[in-house]
Structure formats: C-alpha cells, structure tokens
Design a protein around this motif. Sequence first.
Motif, PDB file in Angstrom:
ATOM      1  N   ARG A 128       0.725  -1.110   0.138  1.00 22.98           N
ATOM      2  CA  ARG A 128       0.045  -0.025   0.006  1.00 22.98           C
ATOM      3  C   ARG A 128       0.747   1.261  -0.006  1.00 22.98           C
ATOM      4  O   ARG A 128       2.144   1.390   0.735  1.00 22.98           O
ATOM      5  CB  ARG A 128      -0.937   0.031   1.120  1.00 22.98           C
ATOM      6  N   VAL A 129       0.410   2.245  -0.434  1.00 24.78           N
ATOM      7  CA  VAL A 129       1.439   3.473  -1.090  1.00 24.78           C
ATOM      8  C   VAL A 129       1.412   4.490   0.376  1.00 24.78           C
ATOM      9  O   VAL A 129       0.289   5.133   0.483  1.00 24.78           O
ATOM     10  CB  VAL A 129       0.954   4.164  -2.202  1.00 24.78           C
ATOM     11  N   HIS A 130       2.301   4.612   0.943  1.00 32.32           N
ATOM     12  CA  HIS A 130       2.518   5.417   1.798  1.00 32.32           C
ATOM     13  C   HIS A 130       3.649   6.652   1.264  1.00 32.32           C
ATOM     14  O   HIS A 130       4.698   6.756   2.009  1.00 32.32           O
ATOM     15  CB  HIS A 130       2.854   5.064   3.065  1.00 32.32           C
ATOM     16  N   ARG A 131       3.441   7.304   0.218  1.00 35.75           N
ATOM     17  CA  ARG A 131       4.462   7.945  -0.640  1.00 35.75           C
ATOM     18  C   ARG A 131       3.736   8.915  -1.170  1.00 35.75           C
ATOM     19  O   ARG A 131       2.572   8.993  -1.221  1.00 35.75           O
ATOM     20  CB  ARG A 131       5.190   7.187  -1.344  1.00 35.75           C
ATOM     21  N   ASP A 132       4.436   9.993  -1.832  1.00 33.47           N
ATOM     22  CA  ASP A 132       3.711  10.966  -2.672  1.00 33.47           C
ATOM     23  C   ASP A 132       3.423  10.362  -4.040  1.00 33.47           C
ATOM     24  O   ASP A 132       2.379  11.012  -4.695  1.00 33.47           O
ATOM     25  CB  ASP A 132       4.628  12.476  -2.753  1.00 33.47           C
TER      26      ASP A 132
END
Lengths: 382, 382, 382, 382
Positions: D266-270
């Motif tokens: 899951r994406v925890h980035r910009d």
Amino acid sequence: MATTRVGIIMNGVTGRMGYRQHLLRSILAIRDQGGVELADGTKLVPDPILVGRNRDRLAEIAAEAGIERFTTDLDEALAGDDEIYFDAQLTSVREEATLKAMAAGKDIYTEKPISESLEGSMRLARAAAEAGVRVGVVHDKLYLPGLLKLKRLVDGDFFGRILSVRGEFGYWVWEGDWQTAQRPSWNYRTADGGGITTDMMCHWNYVLENLFGKILAITARTATHIPERVDEQGNTYQATADDAAYAIIEIEGGIIVSINSSWAVRVHRDELVEFQVDGTEGSAVAGLHGCVVQHRAMTPRPVWNPDEAETERYRDQWAPVPDNATFDNGFKAQWEQFLKARAGEGEHPYDFLAGARGVRLAEAALRSHAEGRRIELEDLTL
Amino acid sequence: MATTRVGIIMNGVTGRMGYRQHLLRSILAIRDQGGVELADGTKLVPDPILVGRNRDRLAEIAAEAGIERFTTDLDEALAGDDEIYFDAQLTSVREEATLKAMAAGKDIYTEKPISESLEGSMRLARAAAEAGVRVGVVHDKLYLPGLLKLKRLVDGDFFGRILSVRGEFGYWVWEGDWQTAQRPSWNYRTADGGGITTDMMCHWNYVLENLFGKILAITARTATHIPERVDEQGNTYQATADDAAYAIIEIEGGIIVSINSSWAVRVHRDELVEFQVDGTEGSAVAGLHGCVVQHRAMTPRPVWNPDEAETERYRDQWAPVPDNATFDNGFKAQWEQFLKARAGEGEHPYDFLAGARGVRLAEAALRSHAEGRRIELEDLTL
Amino acid sequence: MATTRVGIIMNGVTGRMGYRQHLLRSILAIRDQGGVELADGTKLVPDPILVGRNRDRLAEIAAEAGIERFTTDLDEALAGDDEIYFDAQLTSVREEATLKAMAAGKDIYTEKPISESLEGSMRLARAAAEAGVRVGVVHDKLYLPGLLKLKRLVDGDFFGRILSVRGEFGYWVWEGDWQTAQRPSWNYRTADGGGITTDMMCHWNYVLENLFGKILAITARTATHIPERVDEQGNTYQATADDAAYAIIEIEGGIIVSINSSWAVRVHRDELVEFQVDGTEGSAVAGLHGCVVQHRAMTPRPVWNPDEAETERYRDQWAPVPDNATFDNGFKAQWEQFLKARAGEGEHPYDFLAGARGVRLAEAALRSHAEGRRIELEDLTL
Amino acid sequence: MATTRVGIIMNGVTGRMGYRQHLLRSILAIRDQGGVELADGTKLVPDPILVGRNRDRLAEIAAEAGIERFTTDLDEALAGDDEIYFDAQLTSVREEATLKAMAAGKDIYTEKPISESLEGSMRLARAAAEAGVRVGVVHDKLYLPGLLKLKRLVDGDFFGRILSVRGEFGYWVWEGDWQTAQRPSWNYRTADGGGITTDMMCHWNYVLENLFGKILAITARTATHIPERVDEQGNTYQATADDAAYAIIEIEGGIIVSINSSWAVRVHRDELVEFQVDGTEGSAVAGLHGCVVQHRAMTPRPVWNPDEAETERYRDQWAPVPDNATFDNGFKAQWEQFLKARAGEGEHPYDFLAGARGVRLAEAALRSHAEGRRIELEDLTL
C-alpha cells in the motif's frame, strides 16, 4: 456489430422522475451510447414509445429527445410489438395499467410503490407469475455510490458481526407560506397516496434486505408535525398524511435498525440520508454518495467524563472509502442490468415480490403506530 | 462575614463518581472558595464526614483532602448533628441507607437511580414526605453548558413549536480482550444492577422533562450486542445486561423523541451525547458542552436528487451559540443550588418524585421491550 | 503496605544510556513512585549501588540522585548481598563482568549487544543456565508506543496474512569537520566495536521476531559511505566500521523484510525509524511513537499512468491508530516487567538466548556481505 | 517550410500502451503539431501505417485517428517504403518481428523488454549491427519531469559524491475477487511473460545507468505474495510469476541502491515510485513528477532519543525543485529525439545494447534469487 431493438412503452414520463431519471438519463443515454452490450458483442438498443395524458407535453418531450413515437392511448401502445411496459405514473393508477400490460404479454419495469396496498402488490405478483412475464421494480438507491460502497464493505466482511444500523433521512420541506414548498402537495394528503411512511419504507425495505438481511419486525411512531401547509396554488390545506416516521426495525442476526424519516427536520449531516453501520470489527457511515469507515484498529477509547469539555475530534477519526470504480447513474445502471437479465445475462432479482415487501413494510409501520405495538413480518409467498 | 457550618455525611465517596465529582470537585471546592454565599452575605460552609467500608481508603482520602472526620459506622454518623446525608453508594444499598437517614431526620442529597425499583423509589418519596425532610437528587447533566444553552433557547422561545428531538448517546466500550474495557464489568451484569437502559433512562428522563415537558409514553427495543466480555481480572464473562437501548419517547405537545443509547457504537459526532431539537422556528444540536443552531431564516431548501453528489455543506449552515456566561462544574452548581434552597433561597425541584420518574422510565423501557408494545406513563403521586 | 528491597548493582551508569535511561528514568523513577506493585500489594523497591571507573563522576551522580552507595571496585560490589547485576558498559568489557556477576550468583539485567561475538553470547547463555540465575536483556524498542501499537495490530489480526515489512532507520551523522558529529567516534571504528550493523541488527532481531516470527535468513550489503571523519578532539580519523547496512531478511510464513540502516542518509520520514507492514487485509506504518493504518476498505486502486502527474494524496489515505492507553517510558516498563517476573509474576522472555540471536543476526549480516551470499540461520540451543 | 515524410510501421497499437502513449500522444501529436522541426527548419512528419491482428479494431482506430493505412499483414507492410518499424506487441513475439523488419532494412523503434531473454536481446543487437540500421528502445521514464530534475541535479553536481539510492515502486493491485484487478492477469503468469522483476528491472536499469553510472552487481529476493488471483473473466487462477522484488544493486563509485518493486504494497508515499538519492553535499527525493531536495546547508542534526516522541517535522525540511521548464509527454519527447537523431541531429544512445542490459538485469535478479547469491554483471559487447 449486431444490434437488437428493444421496444419500450414508457408511461408517465411527463412527471419529474419519469422524465429526468428514466427517459433522459437512462433510456436516451443508453440509446446514445449505442445500446447495452452483451457478452457476445450484440447491442440491445432501446426504442421508446411515450404514453401520457397530455398530448402537447408528450409532443414537446418527443421532439426534444428525438423520439418519433408517442400516444395518449395506452391500449394502442399495448397492442404493438414493443416488449417492455414501463410505469412511472402516480401510484394510484399503476396497478391497473400494469395488469393490463401483463395481460398483453409485456414484460414490466416499474417505479415503486408498485401498488397502494400490499393486497394489490400481491395481485400483481400473482398476475406476473401467471402471465410468465419478467418484472423489474426500481431499486435505484442500491446503485448509488454510497450504498455500493456499503455493499462492498459487507461483502468484504469489513464489519465482522453487524450489530446495528442508524438511518437518518430528511430535510426541511418548506410550509409553502413564507417560502414555497419543494415537494408537491399531494405528498401531504392521505387521500392522494401521500405520506412519508408510504414513500420511504419501500426504499428502506430494499436497502436493508439487500445489504443486511431479512426484516423480521418493525415498531414505529409516525407524526404529522406540520398540520397545515400551502399548496402550489397558494391555498392553505390540511396535511392529512404523516410527514415523519420514527422506526425501529429488526433484522435477522440480531441487527437493530433505528431509522428516522422526516420532512420536518433540519440537516446536520453530510448528506440528506445517512446510514451508520456498526459491527464488531468496524463501522461505516454512508450517504448516497460518500462513505467513511472506522476500523477496530482506528477506534478510540473514550472515557465518559461529562463534566469536561470534549477534546477529541471524533469525526476526524474516520477515513473515506475510495471509489476504486466508476459509478454510472443509478437508474441507468439498473435499467442496463434489467435489459441484460431479460436477454439471459446475469440476474435482476428485484421483482414484484420485492416490491410487495416494500409496501408491506410501509403498511406494517402504519399499523404499528395505530396499534401501539411491534409488528412481526411473515414471509410473503405467491 | 457570617458563616454557617453545614454538616454533610458523605457515604460512598470511595467510588469514582462520589470521590471525584462530589467530594473533590463539589464539596471541597465549595469549602475552598469559602462557602456558598447567600443574599445576605452569609456563607454556608460544608463540613463533611466521610462514611465507607474501607477504613484505609477513607483515611487516605481524608488525609489528602484535609478532612478530620471519617467512620465506617453509618449509624454513628447518623447519630451526630450533621444536617445532610449524601449517598453515592452502589444502587443496591442506597434505599435502605437513605431510609435510615431520613428516620434520623437528615435532609437527603443523593445520586441516581435512587432505588433499584419504582416501588422502592416511591417508598422513599413517601418516607421523605412523612419525615418532612428536604430531598435533592443529582440531575447533573442539566447543569452542563450544552444543556444550559439548550434550556436558554427553549426559554427564549427560539424553537417556536418543538416538533421532535433526536438523541444519540454512546461510544465503543472495549470488550476487554484485545483492549481493556473502559467501564466496570458490573455494568454488563443484570444481577449486579447493570444495563444501559437502567443507567441512562434516569438521565434522559430529567433532561427531557425539564427541557421539553411531561413524558407520556415510551416504545423501546433493548439489545445485548456484545454477549461476551472480559473483566478486570482478565476473565471472560457473559454479558447478561443490555448494552444498547433504542427508544421512541412521546412528550406532551406532540413532541417525538428518538433516543439511542449504546456502548457498542462508534462515535461520528462532535460529542459522546448529542441532542438535535427541531421546531417550527429553528433547530439546535447540543452536546454536553457545545451547541449550534439553525434558525428558520438560515434554513436551506434542499431538493432530493439522489442521483447527484451532494454539493451543500449542511453542517456549515449551523451557527454556534456563544457561552455568554461562565459555567461552573455541573455537580458543584447543583450542590450550591441545593444548599441555597435548603437555606430558603431559590428552588431546587429535583426531589424523590423526580428521581422516581427516572426509575419509572427505565422500567417502562424494559417492559416495552419485553412486551413488544408502547407503554403509557401515568402520573406519579404520593 | 509491605515493601521488599531489591539491591541492584548498576555498572556503567556514567555513560549516556546507562545514566539517563536506566538510572534516572527507570530505577529512580520506580523508587520515587514507591516501587513496583505486585498483585498482593507488596512493593518492590530498587536500591541501587553505582559502579564505575571514575570516582568523581560517580560521586556527582550519586549526590544528584540521592544514592548513598557507589564504588569503583566491582568485586566489592559483587561481594555484597544485592540481588541483581546490571551492565551498561562498553560492549567490549561486558561479557567478562557479566560472567563474574553470575559466578557471584547475581541475576543479570543487561544492555545489548550482550557480547562482541555470537560465541561469547552463547558462553553467557550457558553460564546463566549453569548458574541458574535469571537474565534480562534490554529490548527497549518493543515497549515504545509505535511498536506496541504494531503489536496490538498483529494481535488483533488486523493485517490478515502478513506479506512484507519495510524498515528504514537512519539520519545524517555529521562528519565532524564542518559540523560536530552527534555520535561518538568509536561507533565508526571496528577495533572499538563500532559499526551500524553490529549496533542495529540486535534491535531489528528482537523487533522482528517478537512482532512477526522466527527469522530464517538474511542477505545484506554493508558500506562505509563516509570513510573519513573528525573525532571529539578535532582529529581526522579513518572510519573502519560500516556506517550503512542494506538487508533483506526472511521470516517464517514467507514474510520478506527489506531493512536499511544508515548514518549517512537524510530523513524524509516522520520518524528516524519507520516500519511499513503490508498484509492481505491492511497495512500499517509505525515509527517508535506514531502508527497509521490503511485497511483494505480504505485502500485505493491506483492505475499506473506514468505520464500523468499524481493527483491522489496517498499519505492522507492512512488513519492514525489511537493510543487508547498510557504508555510509560520503554526502559522503565521493561525494568518493571523484569522485576515482577523475578518475583514470580508474569513473564519476561528476553534472556541471553534472545540476546544471542541478536548478535547472531549482526554476524550473519556481516558474513553475507563478505561472502556475497544469503545466510540461513540455524536454531540456537544451549 | 520544407517537410519530410517519415513512414512508420506501427505494430501493436491495439494494446493500451501502444495506442495511448505511442500512437495518440506521440505520433499523432507530432503530426498534429506539424512535425518535428530540425535546425534548418525542415519538419519531419510521421506517416503511420497500423499493423495488427484484429482488422475491426484497426479500422476503428484508423478511422478515429484519421489514418488511412492499416493492415493485418506485417510482410506486406515491411515490403513498402516506410523507413521505421515500431513494435509494441507482447514481448513474446517481438524478437521475431523485429528481426524480420531489420532484414527488410527498416530502422527500429521498440518497446521494452526487447526480447524475452538476454540471448535474444544480443541476437537483436548483433543483427542491427550487421544490418546497419538505427535502433531506439523506449526509455520513457528518463523523460519524465521528476527524473529530468534528478538528472539536472546530478549534472549540476548537487549531490557531491553520491552514496546511496533508495527506490520504492508499487501499489496494491486488487486480487480481482472483492474488487477488480487493475492489471491484466498475464502479468501474474510466468508462462505468459509475466512477473514484476521482468517488467520493472528493464526500467530500473536505464534509470540507474543513465543517472548514476554503470551497474556492477545485484542481489535480490523475489516473492509471489498473492498466490491466487481472479482474472478478467472472473475465474480464479494461480499466480505463477513474482509480484514483488527486493533488490540491492551496486553501481560504480561505491553507490548502493536498495530498490523494492511490488504489486502487493500500500502506498505511503507521494507518488507510486520514488527515488531517494543521498550524497555528501545533499539529498533528493524524486517521483516521476515531483522532486524535493535537502542540501547539506539545510540538513538537521537529529539525536537518537528513542524514548521521546518526535518533535521535528522532517519532511518539511525538504524544499521543492521548481520546474523552470515545460516538460512534454515523455514518450513523445523520446520519439522526437529519436527522429531527430535519425536525421543527424543530436544523439539517441538508447539502442539494443541498452535494451539488452535491461533484460540482463532482470535475468540476474531472478538468478540471484534462485541461487541465493550476489550476481556480478559483465560488460555486454557484440
């Protein structure tokens, strides 16, 4: 690519719902996109004929929409080879017209309530079974993004065991004196089929039974909070129908639903209708479009200290459920599902019995109020 | 300035509520501010004697608080010349102790529920009348900023005719396995006097009758949503008491109240309890601390277009009610009002009959659930 | 209330960690709160004696802390009746001192790494088994709020099946020329026991095995990114130890961990160390203090369109895990757990074998780098 | 102004990438802007002929795009006088078609991977050398704003000596049961050329070697985190290909790259992909579009105090790199560079050997996983 024409007799499209939602945003939209595509590539292209009482208005609509066929004679329309009869008339004349259409062998697609009474609803269900025609009843809310997301959460077992549902529907319908009313006056007259209980319970029935399970019982109080209103012509009239219904509904599995419907409430919510669902593993609050969740992992541990001002921002502790899909107009989506199911592809389970259960819930709510007791609901069978 | 000592026998201050709210934040706070000032400048200075069963804990509390008098013998305390008997014990032992205190001629100030049954409550009310003592029952929520503002709105005729009230109380009480419970386990056992209906209906009764009028009837469903919990010692136990109550209450003047209380609900509100009041002229949403309003002049005119995403920000259309006053701790404020009324200044109408009506509403709710019907409430008289 | 004195020989409290975390914030804090309370009410009160090489510094610390006993002679201290020996010296002298303390029958509580080598670690483990003493090794990170919440999520089965873990630890340690270094120079010299691999793998070992399961294999590359630094005296020196370690660790159940540790990286995270855990049902990102989650229900559906600028705000799609508890200082919490377990209450499983597994992981990482291959880890037994 | 027609045989434009990026957004966009302008003002105007297997789909695309020429017969197309052969077919059929085109004397412009194997890639490289044709291989990411800015920073010597690179790519690809997958099912089947390692290593190869230097070695672990998925027809299938790759790559000059690629994260980035580059003088974090930097002068001096909650907002200590230019679509920009270089203007160094190095890195990653060891990469020569 092969196309198949599907003739649709559309009765009642001069009304707001019939015109805007069913004709413009469903049938014409489907026609303009080239039809509904089946798995083999065939496209089902709807070809509507408009039926109504006001010839001028029909002609106007037909011209705007680029439709050639319209008539004020329902019998003439039913005598043709169109396959589907659609009804968006006033509830009071729906049952008779629909029976006639079934007698002519037409498949039926109709607005709700399907009849003014449970008895009439069951008459329709039996007639459909005898005639062997296919039936669809509008369940539009099920196709809206908010409830689709709620369904997705149920299907994904987000909630664990579901414990309770809170529903709040309503807004302030102006009395018509100081500011004009935003609903027609017949809504407030029992003799004209009005009443919020009759109107909304049909919706709550299919929403609840399709999302959460079979409805077992209902306890309700209705009210006519605003007894006097001013109609479209500026005349004062007595509101004989209920404008609010407070209900407690029981669903299999021990789920308790508290659901309030009111045309005399001011809105302190994100949407005009909202459902909060609480389960052992998580909760959700969904409107017709948005949906937020609070999983068990995100759940705070409030301590009841009534003497101290609240410092938690509870609403910020919920997270939105992303769309992750493109949601079409709900009315159109159901039309497409019905047309496909008629062509043998997929299912469309919302038939007259489903419609009858909606009418039954409304009747039970009114009876619960009248008799001051909880009403258990028996299974409906043909 | 003249001061008058008021001796208060405080029974049950080793419990959280008795200690924190009544002793620390009320009686000691009043003592530390020099007493309650009457119109003639006289100050009533409370002089507590602590009564309890655990001598060590009493000694510890007394030392911390700078109180010299404490005892484990209630009879000894009652034999003294202190004028007021205060009770914050477990409900199950309250009635007996209070009767004894009245027999000794003491005035009474007590937590709610005043007794475990309506019958016991009426016994207390009759005994008080016979003994000719003055009685106060805790109605603390009435003294909190949110409800004081709501009262202010009612008194200022903000609402016009009040139509309906929606109340939501609750939060997620952890089951005790994954995360520890934030309420004591006895709350969930019927045998120990637990149950949210019994606990909260006493509150709702005084809130509703003091804000909106006489309660006429109640229809309710209770539930035990979480049947198994883990207690303070880590042992699993069966929850026999109800942890949720869904109720529809009718108040004179046609006001319908929908009020839900639950320890198995996640909070999507600004406060743990909120009341929405709708009237012909305006509406308010109040918690225990905040309060917002929407006057008729600020009321929008929403149109029901379920197929379109909501663009109105309804919650932003409400305006906060300013404090315009400094609100003291609710428990302390009521103590002061009681002490003044006892000294002949002002009124304190919250007596045993008021307490009995609270117990009666709880009993009626449970009966409504058991019998599946609406329960009408008769007037209570001595 | 009964109290029991627990004598603790504290060796190495003149260093930063020993002084601040173990003496001030753990042992003295426990003493000041009256001790650690057992179930029967008994309180274990620590009574420290300080041991070190610098008498003046010891005297100063003792005076500040109100401690009477201190000595520069470890043997003298071991000859007394204090029950526990605590070691926070430099790693290079720990093994010998600890063996001596066990020979004197003391229970052991010690910082990590427990020894400079796996061989030495196993010597300690065997000596403890023979001496029959109780052993605790510092696992402080496990007691920090962020990892406690991560543990809570694992225990509550939030993740479903865990697939992978990403760990990033590090910050820019200044070279010492332009700006002074914020770590001691010995950290960068192999001969002095320096190196980030040796330092951090001990931590990652207990974090990973206690949160996710048994470690099966490691593949790593280390680096000395900054080969020349300036020490505390302003002298340039060669950094012989590694200042970065890039590792891929395999855990039972198919979990892959990618974990980077570096003293030559700039921080673009919320905390200096962060772990992202991904599972079939949800994901979490935890630092040592904060923790956010994204449940399956909140998970978006990004489509890979590299040519278009990103419009989603992915980081906003995570929700914080609330505290729901009060978290004590991690070092103190572990001291309390150790003291209680020593008194027969609860468990404290972090013994020399656990410490040895930490050293083993560090050695395996270095070997993987040297040999350019994946190292499988065998079980450690006495 | 003089214009020169450039005939381009476009094979595989019925696929998403070929259609959207190469036909619509590159070739047609260049045609619509009047061609690619050379220094002397001459405009190179592309004239495409579409080749594919589905004649209906080709006809439809041609009609929409206003293209007259299309065929299902590749040999027929190659027999014409068009100068360039473009290939965006499935990887499995690319090598053969490209060899045929070179045999027909066409210049080549092709998607990556250029072949299913390093061996096949080298065959192509040798055939191109023998045929003396010009070759371009898609390196689109290099032309995106984020990486262009990173290149700008490298060229401007912003980083000083580069120490390390961290790359994170990935997002959650739905399993296809609860929510539909946003990638085609063949991606997850080895037999169909699937696998994230094969897909992404080709990209990482050209990104790393063009930004940072020659790649020397790779150590990798791959995984199939989600072993069972549901395909486009709703059928469950076994995922045989890897859906995650964790790699450590070594680049000349001692640069270490840690790069993770995953379809189960899951994406925890910009952005969906981000690279952090750390150097002695400064660091940058770049996505495909954004880029932020922290120069040595802006670098904080964090101290490792694990027991205290973080108070620094590290992410706020980075500053954005401004565009300072208009960035065209990356695919189009490379097409223009290729067309110009073919016409003798400027360079386009991304040939079959570059493509082969991409395939080689993917093969080495898979081999590293299989053999549990670090793989050193030899130079590729014809």
